[in-house]
Design a protein around this motif. Structure first.
Motif, PDB file in Angstrom:
ATOM      1  N   ALA A 117      28.068 -55.918  63.888  1.00 14.97           N
ATOM      2  CA  ALA A 117      29.428 -56.448  63.862  1.00 14.97           C
ATOM      3  C   ALA A 117      29.421 -57.964  63.975  1.00 14.97           C
ATOM      4  O   ALA A 117      30.167 -58.660  63.271  1.00 14.97           O
ATOM      5  CB  ALA A 117      30.250 -55.840  65.003  1.00 14.97           C
ATOM      6  N   ALA A 120      28.196 -59.350  60.673  1.00 15.50           N
ATOM      7  CA  ALA A 120      29.240 -59.221  59.652  1.00 15.50           C
ATOM      8  C   ALA A 120      30.343 -60.258  59.865  1.00 15.50           C
ATOM      9  O   ALA A 120      30.887 -60.815  58.903  1.00 15.50           O
ATOM     10  CB  ALA A 120      29.824 -57.811  59.672  1.00 15.50           C
ATOM     11  N   VAL A 143      36.077 -58.084  53.340  1.00 17.39           N
ATOM     12  CA  VAL A 143      35.326 -56.832  53.491  1.00 17.39           C
ATOM     13  C   VAL A 143      34.333 -56.950  54.644  1.00 17.39           C
ATOM     14  O   VAL A 143      34.178 -56.019  55.452  1.00 17.39           O
ATOM     15  CB  VAL A 143      34.606 -56.480  52.181  1.00 17.39           C
ATOM     16  CG1 VAL A 143      33.661 -55.303  52.387  1.00 17.39           C
ATOM     17  CG2 VAL A 143      35.615 -56.146  51.099  1.00 17.39           C
ATOM     18  N   ALA A 144      33.653 -58.102  54.744  1.00 17.57           N
ATOM     19  CA  ALA A 144      32.719 -58.301  55.855  1.00 17.57           C
ATOM     20  C   ALA A 144      33.461 -58.308  57.192  1.00 17.57           C
ATOM     21  O   ALA A 144      33.007 -57.702  58.174  1.00 17.57           O
ATOM     22  CB  ALA A 144      31.961 -59.613  55.664  1.00 17.57           C
ATOM     23  N   THR A 147      34.537 -54.785  58.033  1.00 17.47           N
ATOM     24  CA  THR A 147      33.375 -54.021  58.496  1.00 17.47           C
ATOM     25  C   THR A 147      33.064 -54.339  59.952  1.00 17.47           C
ATOM     26  O   THR A 147      32.738 -53.437  60.743  1.00 17.47           O
ATOM     27  CB  THR A 147      32.158 -54.340  57.619  1.00 17.47           C
ATOM     28  OG1 THR A 147      32.459 -54.025  56.252  1.00 17.47           O
ATOM     29  CG2 THR A 147      30.945 -53.542  58.058  1.00 17.47           C
ATOM     30  N   ALA A 148      33.176 -55.615  60.325  1.00 15.69           N
ATOM     31  CA  ALA A 148      32.947 -55.998  61.722  1.00 15.69           C
ATOM     32  C   ALA A 148      33.956 -55.323  62.643  1.00 15.69           C
ATOM     33  O   ALA A 148      33.601 -54.820  63.719  1.00 15.69           O
ATOM     34  CB  ALA A 148      33.032 -57.516  61.855  1.00 15.69           C
ATOM     35  N   VAL A 150      35.588 -52.500  62.110  1.00 18.93           N
ATOM     36  CA  VAL A 150      35.302 -51.063  62.176  1.00 18.93           C
ATOM     37  C   VAL A 150      34.120 -50.800  63.103  1.00 18.93           C
ATOM     38  O   VAL A 150      34.138 -49.859  63.912  1.00 18.93           O
ATOM     39  CB  VAL A 150      35.023 -50.507  60.762  1.00 18.93           C
ATOM     40  CG1 VAL A 150      34.498 -49.074  60.846  1.00 18.93           C
ATOM     41  CG2 VAL A 150      36.290 -50.541  59.912  1.00 18.93           C
ATOM     42  N   LEU A 151      33.084 -51.636  63.007  1.00 17.91           N
ATOM     43  CA  LEU A 151      31.922 -51.446  63.886  1.00 17.91           C
ATOM     44  C   LEU A 151      32.293 -51.641  65.351  1.00 17.91           C
ATOM     45  O   LEU A 151      31.833 -50.897  66.227  1.00 17.91           O
ATOM     46  CB  LEU A 151      30.815 -52.419  63.478  1.00 17.91           C
ATOM     47  CG  LEU A 151      30.095 -52.103  62.168  1.00 17.91           C
ATOM     48  CD1 LEU A 151      29.181 -53.243  61.762  1.00 17.91           C
ATOM     49  CD2 LEU A 151      29.292 -50.811  62.290  1.00 17.91           C
ATOM     50  N   THR A 223      40.976 -53.382  55.326  1.00 20.80           N
ATOM     51  CA  THR A 223      39.734 -52.604  55.417  1.00 20.80           C
ATOM     52  C   THR A 223      39.629 -51.901  56.762  1.00 20.80           C
ATOM     53  O   THR A 223      39.183 -50.747  56.854  1.00 20.80           O
ATOM     54  CB  THR A 223      38.528 -53.532  55.213  1.00 20.80           C
ATOM     55  OG1 THR A 223      38.644 -54.208  53.956  1.00 20.80           O
ATOM     56  CG2 THR A 223      37.225 -52.745  55.232  1.00 20.80           C
ATOM     57  N   TRP A 224      40.039 -52.581  57.814  1.00 18.66           N
ATOM     58  CA  TRP A 224      40.028 -51.982  59.157  1.00 18.66           C
ATOM     59  C   TRP A 224      40.973 -50.787  59.234  1.00 18.66           C
ATOM     60  O   TRP A 224      40.614 -49.717  59.736  1.00 18.66           O
ATOM     61  CB  TRP A 224      40.424 -53.042  60.176  1.00 18.66           C
ATOM     62  CG  TRP A 224      40.335 -52.603  61.605  1.00 18.66           C
ATOM     63  CD1 TRP A 224      39.472 -51.685  62.133  1.00 18.66           C
ATOM     64  CD2 TRP A 224      41.129 -53.076  62.693  1.00 18.66           C
ATOM     65  NE1 TRP A 224      39.684 -51.564  63.485  1.00 18.66           N
ATOM     66  CE2 TRP A 224      40.698 -52.407  63.858  1.00 18.66           C
ATOM     67  CE3 TRP A 224      42.153 -54.012  62.796  1.00 18.66           C
ATOM     68  CZ2 TRP A 224      41.272 -52.626  65.102  1.00 18.66           C
ATOM     69  CZ3 TRP A 224      42.717 -54.245  64.041  1.00 18.66           C
ATOM     70  CH2 TRP A 224      42.281 -53.558  65.174  1.00 18.66           C
ATOM     71  N   GLY A 227      39.472 -47.909  57.027  1.00 21.32           N
ATOM     72  CA  GLY A 227      38.263 -47.339  57.626  1.00 21.32           C
ATOM     73  C   GLY A 227      38.561 -46.484  58.835  1.00 21.32           C
ATOM     74  O   GLY A 227      38.056 -45.354  58.958  1.00 21.32           O
TER      75      GLY A 227
END
Length: 237
Positions: A117, A120, A143-144, A147-148, A150-151, A223-224, A227
């Motif tokens: 995370a 990202a 997107v990066a 992704t962070a 979501v992680l 994205t969050w 996801g």
């Protein structure tokens, strides 16, 4: 007997039609490829790329195209992504699985998730701030960043994160950023210009760095939302 002959004749006709279509598509593809290769005269394509970069004030011609020359296209791409986020949030809300998604507790996995995370997030910041100067940009940065998020949401910090940004706030925040992007795009397309800055610097390109930053926040939130809705949904497993 006649029915069998007619059936075989129909099969042969279908086979001929399929073969003709494939030959036509193949020939058309070769002609188009040859036309593109022959029309790309030596130095001509590179000169066009350099001209786009010089007119925009940033060395990354790709960013100059989608945030200046073709900003209308980018505007509708962002709107389509926002509609997708809204659709996922609408259809998956209330469809959570009976057992809540458990946070990672295993120490090695937890360390890997936190490290990924952080990495990202750094990539997102790099792509957002320097995407108009090098490979990157708002979409890749978003997107990066998503992704962070979501992680992080897979770790015990999820509860604190969702207290700060509840589900309703996530979706509303994404829509507010969309509205901001629409306003900034309208100003840019309407001829309102910002200082061009020094060519190749972080603040060069007028509206481009600001639009990149707004797209980063918008795509990261979207994205969050997508996801986590799928991870929490009973339809996933």
């Amino acid at each position: 007997m006649n029915a069998e002959v007619e059936r075989k004749e129909r099969q042969r006709n279908r086979f001929r039609l399929v073969l003709l279509r494939r030959v036509f598509y193949g020939v058309a593809s070769l002609v188009l490829f040859a036309f593109l290769v022959l029309s790309w005269d030596e130095g001509g394509g590179g000169a066009q790329v350099l001209r786009v970069a010089e007119e925009s004030g940033v060395p990354n011609a790709v960013t100059a195209l989608y945030l200046r020359n073709r900003l209308y296209d980018t505007l509708f791409e962002v709107v389509v992504f926002s509609v997708a986020v809204l659709g996922v949030a609408f259809f998956l809300d209330g469809k959570e699985r009976a057992g809540a998604l458990k946070a990672l507790r295993d120490a090695p996995l937890l360390a890997m998730a936190r490290g990924a995370a952080f990495f990202a997030f750094l990539l997102a910041a790099l792509f957002a701030f320097y995407g108009h100067l090098s490979p990157g940009g708002g979409f890749a940065a978003g997107v990066a960043g998503g992704t962070a998020l979501v992680l992080v949401s897979l770790t015990p910090e999820r509860e604190r994160l969702e207290r700060l940004f509840p589900r309703a706030v996530q979706v509303k925040g994404e829509k507010c950023v969309l509205l901001l992007f629409l306003v900034l795009s309208a100003l840019a397309c309407g001829g309102v210009l910002l200082p061009a800055g020094t060519y190749g610097s972080v603040l060069s390109g007028g509206w481009i760095p600001l639009l990149n930053g707004v797209i980063t926040i918008k795509v990261a939130l979207g994205t969050w939302v997508i996801g986590m809705r799928f991870l929490d949904s009973e339809w996933l497993f």
